[in-house]
Design an enzyme around this catalytic site. Structure first.
Site, short mmCIF file in Angstrom:
data_model
loop_
_atom_site.label_atom_id
_atom_site.label_comp_id
_atom_site.label_asym_id
_atom_site.label_seq_id
_atom_site.Cartn_x
_atom_site.Cartn_y
_atom_site.Cartn_z
N ARG A 242 -4.53 4.10 4.11
CA ARG A 242 -3.74 4.72 3.05
C ARG A 242 -4.06 4.04 1.72
O ARG A 242 -4.49 2.88 1.69
CB ARG A 242 -2.24 4.68 3.35
CG ARG A 242 -1.65 3.30 3.34
CD ARG A 242 -0.23 3.26 3.94
NE ARG A 242 0.61 4.32 3.49
CZ ARG A 242 1.02 5.35 4.26
NH1 ARG A 242 0.71 5.37 5.54
NH2 ARG A 242 1.77 6.29 3.78
N GLN B 207 0.88 -1.17 0.00
CA GLN B 207 0.00 0.00 0.00
C GLN B 207 0.91 1.22 0.00
O GLN B 207 1.38 1.66 1.05
CB GLN B 207 -0.93 -0.05 1.21
CG GLN B 207 -1.76 -1.34 1.26
CD GLN B 207 -2.81 -1.45 0.15
OE1 GLN B 207 -3.59 -0.53 -0.08
NE2 GLN B 207 -2.80 -2.58 -0.57
N ALA C 107 -11.96 3.00 3.69
CA ALA C 107 -10.98 2.09 3.10
C ALA C 107 -10.05 2.80 2.12
O ALA C 107 -10.24 3.98 1.82
CB ALA C 107 -11.72 0.94 2.41
N HIS C 108 -9.10 2.05 1.60
CA HIS C 108 -8.07 2.66 0.74
C HIS C 108 -8.67 3.21 -0.55
O HIS C 108 -9.59 2.67 -1.12
CB HIS C 108 -6.91 1.71 0.45
CG HIS C 108 -7.27 0.39 -0.13
ND1 HIS C 108 -6.31 -0.50 -0.56
CD2 HIS C 108 -8.46 -0.22 -0.36
CE1 HIS C 108 -6.89 -1.58 -1.02
NE2 HIS C 108 -8.17 -1.44 -0.90
N ASN C 109 -8.09 4.33 -0.98
CA ASN C 109 -8.45 4.97 -2.25
C ASN C 109 -9.83 5.60 -2.27
O ASN C 109 -10.29 6.05 -3.32
CB ASN C 109 -8.31 3.99 -3.44
CG ASN C 109 -6.88 3.55 -3.63
OD1 ASN C 109 -6.44 2.58 -3.02
ND2 ASN C 109 -6.14 4.27 -4.44
#
Lengths: 346, 346, 346
Positions: A214, A194, A235-237
């Site tokens: 991240r 990540q 969550a990521h993104n």
């Protein structure tokens, strides 16, 4: 402060004695003389009859009461302003680094930064002017904290995350932990690095225990003025727009894009890779599996437009009766079918 | 790295100039020359037309693009491998004990262990070779951490819990807190001592804020290679198999046994004392109240086999129409019943 | 301890050799000679046939087994008592302040208080006799902790919160973070000061990662003997009665009043400004949007009385069949309608 002065500062219409004085805030059912009370939710209107408050902030719709009234368009907003007028600002830790803090010599602290006991600031981190790191706050390598931020006890900012100005991070919130990403190689999950980061814009508030991962690469982003309650998962993104407000325990899955001014009740869950339009609204516990257009109100699981979902629930509630009706019809049809055979002339 | 070398290392089929060089990873919409992009989700395929990446890792199904392609069976896996080839390993703290850490003289640290500022290691604890305790990590009495583990800031391991090798515990995760067990004595809840422990096998990853309770007696266990996202609750005496993957905010109630390779979407809840078969799958927000056979896919609340649940939702959606149909039938039957009386010869 | 002595202490009926001795507790499937086993859930009764325990604590309904039996009315309660008889009390940290703790000279510590490494006690805070602050515990300005409390690693008590006696706060629980309150001024959210506090009564247990917000003004309150599992959210101005028990990941929205003896399964959500009657019960994942009378059992979303919800689910399940029935009726009515036309004398 005299009521007539307070009325002027709050742009309120005063009904009552402008010379009367209030010097504190109190809930209607605990207020005594000298208190300014507050009524926004009509559910609590009956308390107005019995309160001992000297004056009460109310919606313009309220016309009469046994006490003085300060009538305003937005009682919540007026209350927030009254608090800043009547109350001393909350105690703020003294600037300076507590001897039991661990600040890397390679970190950069601007003027008037306060670092509490046990707080840790890693190399390359930058803390902006007037920001407060409470005890046990953790600021990772090369992370950036803007001006006038408050990082509460135990909040964790992983390496390289970026916070704007006036950001509040409550206890045990985590910003920048690894996104949940693995590739299955046929026998086991292989961790997908990540490599991205998290960017939190100005005036964001992040609740206790909330987690923001991240990005895989690029960044997870939270827009200016957005408010996140406790125990939320981002969550990521994910990208959240500006001025959103999410209640506790909401979960937003990876890569979903949330527009500006989006509001969510508690325990809402949003699937990954979706787009939620500006100003969309989600009832508590909604579970969203498709894109949602701007301004829409979605409810239930799987979430549907609010009115449609209410209709479905209404139909569901009436289902027992429908089954009885159908049973009755069956019998009557049987009668008709047999009746004709038995007694065609009936 | 030249594309032809990268293709060989990733077991990819190269379409394009093998002499071209990439030296970094980037998302398709932010990639410039020299970047390796990545496409796994077909939803983002249109970005392939406009990306400025020198080459893109894609599924074998993708045949053409304006840039070079590295076609692989499993783009996620290839990406994970490419990251380890193209990127320097993430910075790892230096081995050694920070002067502001508190390590008991009765604890045992193997070679190359890193203990950050403010981390606490209690008496009798053992930390395996090459493991990293970030600042504020807490390792309780007689707890064991295997080799090459990463215990992130503020993670808490209560007394006597055991972690295998290469376990990652993110910020504020808690392993070994008391199970939720009380006996009602007629007037109040009496706490039932939670005498057991927690065993985490090799290669497990535990997300930020996730909580895993210790057993009443015996142990709560998480099998090898299992990945838990953020804010998950694993109650006492639960046993999770190997290579499971649970998304954020899942909750597993006490004594439930989860097989190998089980996958859960976000906010799933599982009742206590159940058995979930190997390879079973649960859609986000599912609420499970009965045992589930191996390989089954369950959805909704109370959870049912996925297809069946979809059918029920479809029927529910059509319920308004069904009610109209029944109303129409009622009328027609009434007509038939009366029609015979009024006009038997019609 | 001889079984006849143990039986007397536990008010149990002994079936077996009163001279036999047990000296430890163990689960049925791991117990050896000298162990006292335990059976409360009938699901595990088959283990009674094969256990090697010397004796087993069982419900009075169990009459026979290959081992000695201690038959009691409430096996859970008897187990809790047996644990305190057979086991040494869990290790309690030594009284005293660890040199790596940061206790303000303006804080007040009663006798026999233990403060672990890295714990922080702010000015004006008071810690009662015999209480334990584990490492990294944080006690804010003027907060009060009663007697014999256990504040686990990383638990955070914000300024001015008040805890009664024998309160247990697990790792990373947060008490007193700001309530989620903002006023929209037409362009942005203005933070409404959260001026109140939190009061936790005696004998409350608060799970790992649970968050309890401070009141807007007045107080958020948790009544005596109430037990909260992990990752629960209690919003501002909520009042919980005495002897409630909530499973993990429950969320209670602002200003809701919960009676005494209320029980909730995991992931239940309660809307704001509601009243839940004494002794009401909520199935896991219930979503409650209306007041609930005392003693009621509510289930599902939106939550309804349990029986009614089960009925609705049953009807929903039968809906496919109902649609077929209606289709069949339609056909038969058509036949009847046409039949009459075609063959009036049939």
């Amino acid at each position: 402060m005299r009521l007539q002065d307070l009325a002027q500062r709050l742009e309120a219409t005063l009904r009552g004695d402008g010379e009367a004085v209030v010097d504190r805030l109190a809930p209607l059912d605990a207020a005594g003389p000298g208190s300014l009370g507050f009524l926004a939710n009509p559910k609590y209107a009956p308390l107005l009859e019995t309160t001992e408050a000297t004056a009460v902030l109310v919606d313009e719709a309220v016309e009469e009461a046994p006490c003085a009234l300060l009538r305003v368009k937005n009682p919540d907003l007026a209350f927030a302003r009254a608090a800043s007028l009547l109350l001393p600002p909350p105690p703020s830790p003294e600037p300076g680094v507590h001897p039991a803090a661990s600040v890397s010599p390679d970190a950069t602290l601007a003027a008037d930064v306060s670092v509490g006991a046990g707080a840790v600031v890693e190399p390359g981190a930058r803390i902006g002017e007037g920001s407060v790191l409470y005890p046990h706050a953790y600021v990772g390598h090369e992370a950036e904290v803007g001006r006038a931020c408050r990082i509460h006890p135990g909040a964790v900012l992983y390496a390289r995350v970026v916070l704007g100005d006036r950001v509040i991070v409550h206890a045990h919130a985590t910003v920048g932990s690894d996104g949940f990403g693995y590739a299955w190689d046929g026998a086991r999950y292989v961790k997908i690095p990540q490599l991205g980061t998290v960017e939190i814009a100005d005036d964001v508030e992040i609740g206790a225990g909330t987690t923001i991962d991240r990005a895989r690469f690029g960044k997870t982003a939270v827009g200016p003025g957005t408010k996140l309650d406790n125990l939320i998962q981002i969550a990521h993104n994910v990208r959240l727009g500006s001025h959103c407000a999410f209640a506790a325990q909401v979960g937003i899955s990876g890569s979903t894009r949330v527009g500006d001014g989006v509001r969510m009740g508690g325990q809402v869950g949003i699937a990954g890779h979706l787009t939620l339009g500006d100003g969309s609204v989600f009832s508590a516990k909604a579970g969203v599996v498709k894109d949602v257009p701007p301004g829409a109100h979605f409810t239930g699981y799987p979430a549907r437009p609010h009115r449609q979902m209410l209709d479905e629930w209404r139909h569901l509630k009436a289902l027992a009766r429908l089954r009885e009706t159908v049973r009755d019809l069956e019998k009557r049809i049987r009668d008709l079918e047999q009746g004709k055979a038995d007694d065609p002339g009936r």
